[in-house]
Design a protein around this motif. Sequence first.
Motif, mmCIF file in Angstrom:
data_model
loop_
_atom_site.group_PDB
_atom_site.id
_atom_site.type_symbol
_atom_site.label_atom_id
_atom_site.label_comp_id
_atom_site.label_asym_id
_atom_site.label_seq_id
_atom_site.Cartn_x
_atom_site.Cartn_y
_atom_site.Cartn_z
ATOM 1 N N GLY A 165 8.052 48.905 -21.662
ATOM 2 C CA GLY A 165 6.720 49.419 -21.942
ATOM 3 C C GLY A 165 5.652 48.357 -21.891
ATOM 4 N N SER A 166 6.038 47.131 -21.571
ATOM 5 C CA SER A 166 5.092 46.018 -21.560
ATOM 6 C C SER A 166 4.250 46.023 -20.286
ATOM 7 C CB SER A 166 5.853 44.700 -21.661
ATOM 8 O OG SER A 166 6.759 44.569 -20.569
ATOM 9 N N ARG A 167 3.194 45.250 -20.316
ATOM 10 C CA ARG A 167 2.330 45.087 -19.152
ATOM 11 C C ARG A 167 3.080 44.367 -18.033
ATOM 12 N NH1 ARG A 167 -0.873 40.818 -17.377
ATOM 13 N NH2 ARG A 167 -0.259 39.600 -19.225
ATOM 14 N N THR A 168 2.859 44.800 -16.788
ATOM 15 C CA THR A 168 3.459 44.126 -15.642
ATOM 16 C C THR A 168 2.663 42.875 -15.309
ATOM 17 O OG1 THR A 168 4.314 46.195 -14.716
ATOM 18 C CG2 THR A 168 4.084 44.328 -13.207
ATOM 19 N N GLU A 169 3.324 41.729 -15.313
ATOM 20 C CA GLU A 169 2.684 40.462 -14.983
ATOM 21 C C GLU A 169 3.011 40.087 -13.543
ATOM 22 O OE1 GLU A 169 3.840 37.474 -17.790
ATOM 23 O OE2 GLU A 169 3.780 38.866 -19.485
ATOM 24 N N VAL A 170 1.997 39.731 -12.794
ATOM 25 C CA VAL A 170 2.189 39.279 -11.411
ATOM 26 C C VAL A 170 2.345 37.767 -11.438
ATOM 27 C CG1 VAL A 170 1.233 39.203 -9.085
ATOM 28 C CG2 VAL A 170 0.822 41.202 -10.542
ATOM 29 N N ILE A 171 3.559 37.302 -11.248
ATOM 30 C CA ILE A 171 3.848 35.868 -11.343
ATOM 31 C C ILE A 171 3.550 35.151 -10.025
ATOM 32 C CG2 ILE A 171 5.640 34.150 -11.832
ATOM 33 C CD1 ILE A 171 4.770 35.836 -14.237
ATOM 34 N N LEU A 172 3.871 35.787 -8.910
ATOM 35 C CA LEU A 172 3.695 35.138 -7.605
ATOM 36 C C LEU A 172 3.293 36.168 -6.560
ATOM 37 C CD1 LEU A 172 4.082 32.630 -5.687
ATOM 38 C CD2 LEU A 172 6.458 33.387 -5.425
ATOM 39 N N THR A 173 2.374 35.802 -5.695
ATOM 40 C CA THR A 173 1.976 36.655 -4.573
ATOM 41 C C THR A 173 2.055 35.860 -3.280
ATOM 42 O OG1 THR A 173 0.493 37.972 -5.957
ATOM 43 C CG2 THR A 173 0.138 38.065 -3.582
ATOM 44 N N ASP A 174 2.709 36.412 -2.279
ATOM 45 C CA ASP A 174 2.767 35.813 -0.953
ATOM 46 C C ASP A 174 1.528 36.270 -0.196
ATOM 47 O OD1 ASP A 174 3.291 34.943 1.627
ATOM 48 O OD2 ASP A 174 5.400 35.556 1.593
ATOM 49 N N THR A 175 0.620 35.360 0.077
ATOM 50 C CA THR A 175 -0.663 35.706 0.696
ATOM 51 C C THR A 175 -0.655 35.571 2.213
ATOM 52 O OG1 THR A 175 -1.441 33.426 0.353
ATOM 53 C CG2 THR A 175 -1.937 35.056 -1.366
ATOM 54 N N HIS A 176 0.501 35.277 2.817
ATOM 55 C CA HIS A 176 0.556 35.138 4.268
ATOM 56 C C HIS A 176 0.148 36.467 4.911
ATOM 57 C CE1 HIS A 176 2.060 34.490 8.332
ATOM 58 N NE2 HIS A 176 2.166 33.203 8.039
ATOM 59 N N GLU A 205 1.185 33.333 -14.652
ATOM 60 C CA GLU A 205 0.713 34.440 -13.829
ATOM 61 C C GLU A 205 -0.217 33.944 -12.718
ATOM 62 O OE1 GLU A 205 -0.341 38.235 -15.742
ATOM 63 O OE2 GLU A 205 -0.047 37.203 -17.651
ATOM 64 N N GLY A 206 -0.315 34.776 -11.653
ATOM 65 C CA GLY A 206 -1.310 34.555 -10.610
ATOM 66 C C GLY A 206 -1.031 33.430 -9.644
ATOM 67 N N GLN A 207 0.204 33.010 -9.501
ATOM 68 C CA GLN A 207 0.517 31.914 -8.590
ATOM 69 C C GLN A 207 0.603 32.390 -7.144
ATOM 70 O OE1 GLN A 207 3.537 28.924 -10.516
ATOM 71 N NE2 GLN A 207 4.033 30.938 -11.341
ATOM 72 N N VAL A 208 0.307 31.475 -6.226
ATOM 73 C CA VAL A 208 0.529 31.666 -4.793
ATOM 74 C C VAL A 208 1.414 30.515 -4.328
ATOM 75 C CG1 VAL A 208 -1.644 32.913 -4.405
ATOM 76 C CG2 VAL A 208 -1.579 30.407 -4.212
ATOM 77 N N GLN A 209 1.819 30.549 -3.071
ATOM 78 C CA GLN A 209 2.774 29.552 -2.593
ATOM 79 C C GLN A 209 2.271 28.129 -2.778
ATOM 80 O OE1 GLN A 209 3.971 30.019 1.488
ATOM 81 N NE2 GLN A 209 5.739 28.656 1.282
ATOM 82 N N ALA A 210 0.965 27.930 -2.589
ATOM 83 C CA ALA A 210 0.402 26.588 -2.700
ATOM 84 C C ALA A 210 0.502 26.028 -4.110
ATOM 85 C CB ALA A 210 -1.066 26.596 -2.249
ATOM 86 N N ASP A 211 0.720 26.887 -5.103
ATOM 87 C CA ASP A 211 0.875 26.423 -6.479
ATOM 88 C C ASP A 211 2.275 25.889 -6.753
ATOM 89 O OD1 ASP A 211 -1.735 27.098 -7.401
ATOM 90 O OD2 ASP A 211 -1.134 29.206 -7.405
ATOM 91 N N GLY A 212 3.192 26.162 -5.848
ATOM 92 C CA GLY A 212 4.555 25.703 -6.029
ATOM 93 C C GLY A 212 4.807 24.362 -5.375
ATOM 94 N N THR A 213 5.999 23.849 -5.603
ATOM 95 C CA THR A 213 6.436 22.592 -5.004
ATOM 96 C C THR A 213 7.578 22.876 -4.041
ATOM 97 O OG1 THR A 213 5.876 21.368 -7.022
ATOM 98 C CG2 THR A 213 7.373 20.297 -5.462
ATOM 99 N N LYS A 214 7.472 22.340 -2.845
ATOM 100 C CA LYS A 214 8.542 22.536 -1.869
ATOM 101 C C LYS A 214 9.786 21.797 -2.351
ATOM 102 C CE LYS A 214 9.286 22.564 3.127
ATOM 103 N NZ LYS A 214 8.696 22.182 4.445
ATOM 104 N N PHE A 215 10.880 22.547 -2.542
ATOM 105 C CA PHE A 215 12.089 21.987 -3.135
ATOM 106 C C PHE A 215 13.123 21.607 -2.084
ATOM 107 C CE2 PHE A 215 16.172 22.398 -5.480
ATOM 108 C CZ PHE A 215 15.917 21.509 -6.516
ATOM 109 N N ALA A 216 13.263 22.435 -1.030
ATOM 110 C CA ALA A 216 14.247 22.172 0.031
ATOM 111 C C ALA A 216 13.808 22.888 1.293
ATOM 112 C CB ALA A 216 15.636 22.638 -0.386
ATOM 113 N N THR A 217 14.347 22.476 2.446
ATOM 114 C CA THR A 217 13.929 23.045 3.723
ATOM 115 C C THR A 217 15.130 23.234 4.646
ATOM 116 O OG1 THR A 217 12.295 22.832 5.505
ATOM 117 C CG2 THR A 217 13.487 20.828 4.866
ATOM 118 N N GLY A 218 14.849 23.790 5.849
ATOM 119 C CA GLY A 218 15.905 23.994 6.839
ATOM 120 C C GLY A 218 16.813 25.156 6.535
ATOM 121 N N LEU A 219 16.268 26.188 5.855
ATOM 122 C CA LEU A 219 17.059 27.347 5.416
ATOM 123 C C LEU A 219 16.435 28.612 6.001
ATOM 124 C CD1 LEU A 219 17.289 26.024 1.787
ATOM 125 C CD2 LEU A 219 19.286 26.346 3.273
ATOM 126 N N ARG A 220 17.093 29.218 6.975
ATOM 127 C CA ARG A 220 16.493 30.308 7.749
ATOM 128 C C ARG A 220 16.200 31.549 6.936
ATOM 129 N NH1 ARG A 220 19.240 34.675 10.207
ATOM 130 N NH2 ARG A 220 18.081 35.689 11.912
#
Length: 600
Positions: free
Chosen positions: A155-166, A235-250
């Motif tokens: 019954g709680s409010r839905t929080e938007v933690i991350l949005t992909d803006t591509h 709340e309200g994060q986009v990809q740029a708010d994150g840190t790239k952790f690993a790469t090369g994963l299709r």
Amino acid sequence: MLHPYRLTKLVYLNFGFNQLFWIYSLIVAMLFSVSCENKQVQLPASDADNGGLILPGGFEALVVIDSAGPTRHIAVNDNGDIYAKLRFSRDKQGGTIGMRDLNGDGKADTLVRFGDYEDVGGSAVGVTIYDGYLYTSTVRQVLRNKLSPGELVPGSRTEVILTDTHPNVARNWHTTKPAAFDGKGNMYIPFGSPSDAGQDIDLYGPTGIPGGKGLDPSPEREMHAGIWKFDAGREGQVQADGTKFATGLRSIVGMTWSPLDDQLYAVVNGIDNFHTLYPALYSSWQAAVLPSEILVKVTEGADFGWPYAYYDQLQGKNVLSPAYGGDGTIVGRAAEFDEPVIGFPGHWAPMDLLFYQGRQFPDRYKQGVFVAFHGSTDRSPYPQAGYIVCFVPLADGKAGDWEVFADGFAGVDTVENTGDARYRPMGLAEGPDGSLYLSESNKGKIWRVMYKGDKKEFGEKQLQEMKRLTAHKTYIKTPVAGVDNLDKGSLLEGGILYNTYCATCHQRNGEGDNNRFPPLAGSERVLGEVEPLVASILNGIQGEITVRGKTYNGYMPPHANILDDHAVASISSYIRNRWGNKASPISPSEVRIIREKVVN
């Protein structure tokens, strides 16, 4: 435990719960919770046929719900409530399902759809419970709701933690956002690659063109084909708010944090279309079994090489991708990239993984990881494969041989087309009593797997019996090149070709002329081993030949320069199944192998 009166076998509720139901559910939840704390909960009765599953000795299963809808990932709360993510939500009814067992028989009595969001595509996965919150992933967003005791629908409010803006997120084939958490307040989310193997998708589309080269350096590795780390509660994060952790994963659909070594693990879907795009380098058999689908241990800064390299489980190493100059053997810069914990067969489509921590199963299952395989779509002309749940033993970060843990989903031995599989394994979750829950995506069937044997007696005997029951399934074993090719010669085409090239001598009834040319009906050469028959068509026959006890001395001209592999396969298949003959058809791949061997 006192079981309340069952309200109904299956109650479908939407958003309008009345107070009586809420009070009733709260009482049930409290009784269940108290019982769990006092360890008085008894495992429910299993289905007589284990819900159709094949499991190791001592394990049993029941069907929790038969058809919840096109279910993706699942999660189980501390009180036994089950949550499932649907493939999409476009009907305003909600894309998440909550399920509750009201009377303790293990079956879902209440099913509720909720969630005021819409999904723009069918690849959305991810429903996870972390720190008292239900995290749900769509194609575009990661959402969360606080869970309160007694509530099935939060019954709680839905929080938007991350949005992909591509702007093209809905077009990205590999846009899945399963969430993993490290226990320190960090959330990890993969961003999949839009292309198959680093092609210029603006010019050639996601799969590229035959013989095409990949972009080098690959621009997709900047904001895709990797894992990013975020604040799990902000709340309200986009990809740029994150840190790239690993790469090369299709393409990552399943990801979780391991309690064994406190590290992030993921299962990765590999590149497709090797034979279609590079027929001179990869046979249809190689394209069916390669590249490997991999289980990776992801440390910060890791690079697993996509799109420049792929892992070859047959050779046990990374090799250079064909779009970047590889030919299936060249290593080159592939040696620079991290290798997986284990490589599974190509195109099995791993969807989820789970590190078991319960006390119900034998202890060996706490030293490894379960993986659910959705099953392939890209193995033709060989049988599609996967469609199982396996277990990978792990010791000191090293993987043992994977084992089939749950089979029986496909419903058929040979999956010629993906749609032939009755069920396709998808999600994994552990219940509060240590039961393992399995979901599938075709109908939304969910199983509960329980161990009811003697844990001290479980061991090699049960594992070997499981291997005996499953090892020869065509969707599990490695196909034999040529032999297991389902693209057999066309009988219709074979009849036309036979009448054109063969009937003059062997006659339309296959009985020959009773003089120089032998019969094909009942012929030992026709019904016997494949190679002598194919060699006869390719090279011809000159000299005496005995068929059905009679000697013939006619002349059969060679056809190697006239008929291609498919034509020879079609004629061979036709005469092996005509005039009372009953023998297996022959594939073009088999003809190709024989041609290379017998034709000068």
